[in-house]
Design a protein around this motif. Sequence first.
Motif, PDB file in Angstrom:
ATOM      1  N   ALA A  49       0.839  -1.199   0.000  1.00 33.97           N
ATOM      2  CA  ALA A  49       0.000   0.000   0.000  1.00 33.97           C
ATOM      3  C   ALA A  49       0.873   1.248   0.000  1.00 33.97           C
ATOM      4  CB  ALA A  49      -0.895   0.013   1.234  1.00 33.97           C
ATOM      5  N   VAL A  50       0.431   2.225  -0.774  1.00 32.13           N
ATOM      6  CA  VAL A  50       1.066   3.544  -0.757  1.00 32.13           C
ATOM      7  C   VAL A  50       0.025   4.528  -0.240  1.00 32.13           C
ATOM      8  CG1 VAL A  50       2.149   5.362  -2.132  1.00 32.13           C
ATOM      9  CG2 VAL A  50       2.535   2.954  -2.729  1.00 32.13           C
ATOM     10  N   LEU A  51       0.293   5.114   0.925  1.00 28.19           N
ATOM     11  CA  LEU A  51      -0.644   6.057   1.550  1.00 28.19           C
ATOM     12  C   LEU A  51       0.033   7.409   1.667  1.00 28.19           C
ATOM     13  CD1 LEU A  51      -1.988   3.759   4.418  1.00 28.19           C
ATOM     14  CD2 LEU A  51      -2.944   4.094   2.130  1.00 28.19           C
ATOM     15  N   THR A  52      -0.727   8.447   1.347  1.00 25.39           N
ATOM     16  CA  THR A  52      -0.114   9.766   1.351  1.00 25.39           C
ATOM     17  C   THR A  52      -1.068  10.840   1.850  1.00 25.39           C
ATOM     18  OG1 THR A  52       0.947  11.453  -0.055  1.00 25.39           O
ATOM     19  CG2 THR A  52      -0.734  10.096  -1.103  1.00 25.39           C
ATOM     20  N   ASP A  53      -0.511  11.719   2.651  1.00 28.23           N
ATOM     21  CA  ASP A  53      -1.178  12.971   2.990  1.00 28.23           C
ATOM     22  C   ASP A  53      -1.223  13.814   1.695  1.00 28.23           C
ATOM     23  OD1 ASP A  53      -1.968  15.303   4.589  1.00 28.23           O
ATOM     24  OD2 ASP A  53       0.092  15.989   4.284  1.00 28.23           O
ATOM     25  N   ILE A  54      -2.012  14.866   1.680  1.00 29.00           N
ATOM     26  CA  ILE A  54      -2.121  15.673   0.457  1.00 29.00           C
ATOM     27  C   ILE A  54      -1.407  17.029   0.618  1.00 29.00           C
ATOM     28  CG2 ILE A  54      -3.691  16.758  -1.201  1.00 29.00           C
ATOM     29  CD1 ILE A  54      -5.709  14.533  -0.583  1.00 29.00           C
ATOM     30  N   ASP A  55      -1.951  17.906   1.462  1.00 29.80           N
ATOM     31  CA  ASP A  55      -1.388  19.267   1.552  1.00 29.80           C
ATOM     32  C   ASP A  55      -0.017  19.254   2.220  1.00 29.80           C
ATOM     33  OD1 ASP A  55      -3.580  21.450   0.788  1.00 29.80           O
ATOM     34  OD2 ASP A  55      -4.586  19.715   1.652  1.00 29.80           O
ATOM     35  N   GLY A  56       0.958  19.825   1.521  1.00 25.20           N
ATOM     36  CA  GLY A  56       2.314  19.863   2.062  1.00 25.20           C
ATOM     37  C   GLY A  56       3.090  18.587   1.778  1.00 25.20           C
ATOM     38  N   THR A  57       2.403  17.593   1.221  1.00 20.65           N
ATOM     39  CA  THR A  57       3.040  16.300   0.930  1.00 20.65           C
ATOM     40  C   THR A  57       2.968  16.017  -0.579  1.00 20.65           C
ATOM     41  OG1 THR A  57       2.547  15.466   3.138  1.00 20.65           O
ATOM     42  CG2 THR A  57       2.946  13.823   1.425  1.00 20.65           C
ATOM     43  N   LEU A  58       1.733  16.014  -1.124  1.00 26.45           N
ATOM     44  CA  LEU A  58       1.567  15.904  -2.581  1.00 26.45           C
ATOM     45  C   LEU A  58       1.503  17.292  -3.212  1.00 26.45           C
ATOM     46  CD1 LEU A  58      -1.259  13.328  -3.378  1.00 26.45           C
ATOM     47  CD2 LEU A  58       1.180  13.071  -3.849  1.00 26.45           C
ATOM     48  N   ALA A  59       0.756  18.173  -2.544  1.00 26.63           N
ATOM     49  CA  ALA A  59       0.517  19.525  -3.076  1.00 26.63           C
ATOM     50  C   ALA A  59       1.298  20.536  -2.248  1.00 26.63           C
ATOM     51  CB  ALA A  59      -0.974  19.848  -2.993  1.00 26.63           C
ATOM     52  N   PRO A  60       2.058  21.409  -2.904  1.00 28.14           N
ATOM     53  CA  PRO A  60       2.780  22.435  -2.148  1.00 28.14           C
ATOM     54  C   PRO A  60       1.806  23.311  -1.351  1.00 28.14           C
ATOM     55  CG  PRO A  60       3.546  22.344  -4.434  1.00 28.14           C
ATOM     56  CD  PRO A  60       2.332  21.470  -4.341  1.00 28.14           C
ATOM     57  N   ILE A  61       2.245  23.723  -0.146  1.00 36.40           N
ATOM     58  CA  ILE A  61       1.433  24.628   0.680  1.00 36.40           C
ATOM     59  C   ILE A  61       1.355  25.991  -0.011  1.00 36.40           C
ATOM     60  CG2 ILE A  61       1.442  25.928   2.866  1.00 36.40           C
ATOM     61  CD1 ILE A  61       0.665  23.101   3.395  1.00 36.40           C
ATOM     62  N   VAL A  62       0.145  26.524  -0.053  1.00 38.35           N
ATOM     63  CA  VAL A  62      -0.046  27.847  -0.647  1.00 38.35           C
ATOM     64  C   VAL A  62      -0.753  28.733   0.379  1.00 38.35           C
ATOM     65  CG1 VAL A  62      -0.064  27.116  -3.058  1.00 38.35           C
ATOM     66  CG2 VAL A  62      -2.180  27.032  -1.736  1.00 38.35           C
ATOM     67  N   GLU A  63      -0.769  30.018   0.089  1.00 39.23           N
ATOM     68  CA  GLU A  63      -1.312  30.996   1.040  1.00 39.23           C
ATOM     69  C   GLU A  63      -2.737  30.648   1.468  1.00 39.23           C
ATOM     70  OE1 GLU A  63       0.742  33.224   2.117  1.00 39.23           O
ATOM     71  OE2 GLU A  63      -0.548  34.596   3.234  1.00 39.23           O
ATOM     72  N   ARG A  64      -3.582  30.294   0.520  1.00 43.43           N
ATOM     73  CA  ARG A  64      -4.952  29.914   0.856  1.00 43.43           C
ATOM     74  C   ARG A  64      -5.208  28.486   0.389  1.00 43.43           C
ATOM     75  NH1 ARG A  64      -8.246  34.295   2.482  1.00 43.43           N
ATOM     76  NH2 ARG A  64     -10.102  33.069   2.085  1.00 43.43           N
ATOM     77  N   ALA A  65      -5.699  27.649   1.317  1.00 43.86           N
ATOM     78  CA  ALA A  65      -5.825  26.214   1.054  1.00 43.86           C
ATOM     79  C   ALA A  65      -6.660  25.929  -0.196  1.00 43.86           C
ATOM     80  CB  ALA A  65      -6.436  25.522   2.266  1.00 43.86           C
ATOM     81  N   GLU A  66      -7.646  26.794  -0.489  1.00 44.00           N
ATOM     82  CA  GLU A  66      -8.507  26.527  -1.646  1.00 44.00           C
ATOM     83  C   GLU A  66      -7.760  26.691  -2.968  1.00 44.00           C
ATOM     84  OE1 GLU A  66      -9.012  28.690   0.786  1.00 44.00           O
ATOM     85  OE2 GLU A  66      -9.950  30.559   0.100  1.00 44.00           O
ATOM     86  N   ALA A  67      -6.583  27.316  -2.925  1.00 45.78           N
ATOM     87  CA  ALA A  67      -5.808  27.497  -4.154  1.00 45.78           C
ATOM     88  C   ALA A  67      -4.783  26.376  -4.351  1.00 45.78           C
ATOM     89  CB  ALA A  67      -5.095  28.850  -4.122  1.00 45.78           C
TER      90      ALA A  67
END
Length: 271
Positions: A27-45
């Motif tokens: 199994a490959v399990l991953t968090d998303i924000d800050g792990t797959l997707a770079p952190i941005v100023e507003r989470a919706e972006a």
Amino acid sequence: MEPGAETSGDAWEALLGPLREEPRRSAVLTDIDGTLAPIVERAEAAAVPAAAREALAALNERFGLVGCVSGRRALEARELVGLDELAYAGNHGLELLLPGEAEPEADPSISGREREAAEFLATAPAALDGAGLRREDKGPIQALHWRGAGDETAAEARARELAVAAGKAGLEPRWGRKVLELRPTGGGGKDAAVASLLAADGVDRAVYAGDDRTDLDAFRRLRELREEGDLEVAVCVGVLSPEAPSGLAEESDLTVSGPDGWLALLRWLAG
Ligand SMILES: [Mg+2]
């Protein structure tokens, strides 16, 4: 491992070789924000890079399980990642969205208490707006963000006061990267999320990657599953950033530098 220690190459093979050798059992399990997707100023972006989506899709064709574990709501997490065929645990494990399902299953352990956090904030002693805290309604979880507030220090101080008051009111405060989340006690957690996902038949090897405090719960559960014999191999990957919580590097089996580092590792796994 030691904070800041670099791992790559031989360490990847030594730790993750068993998953590459037996992908159907892995199994490959991953968090998303800050792990797959770079952190941005507003989470919706936030956005998951196309290369990461392609790597996960490729892994899903060969591996027994590919799942995303997020503090976002499960449907929002799936929309962000853009792959219906993966499994998603949302709201820090309070929601489970299996491949192809239209709606997530809610964790029954907080049944009847879904509005507690929202009701607390409705009667909180002072307004949030003046402090620069931005509220995000995630159903049972109410998130208060201060990233980008005019005075982040003052906003965080206000969040700390609210966390104390919420605790006294019987809620559970949890901290993330420039966010305080208020939730009903019990249930969920990324520890419960990984356990639910890993209940899939035939999977006895797993890697989990995350960048934040709540991911440490997943790390601990993964190790418990190995100690209990449910997993033969468990690898915890810390995705480092300047905002990494204390303990992340120490509790990781290996570390990578930001989402780019995790993407390189995902591609290596898929290769
Ligand atoms: Mg994260």
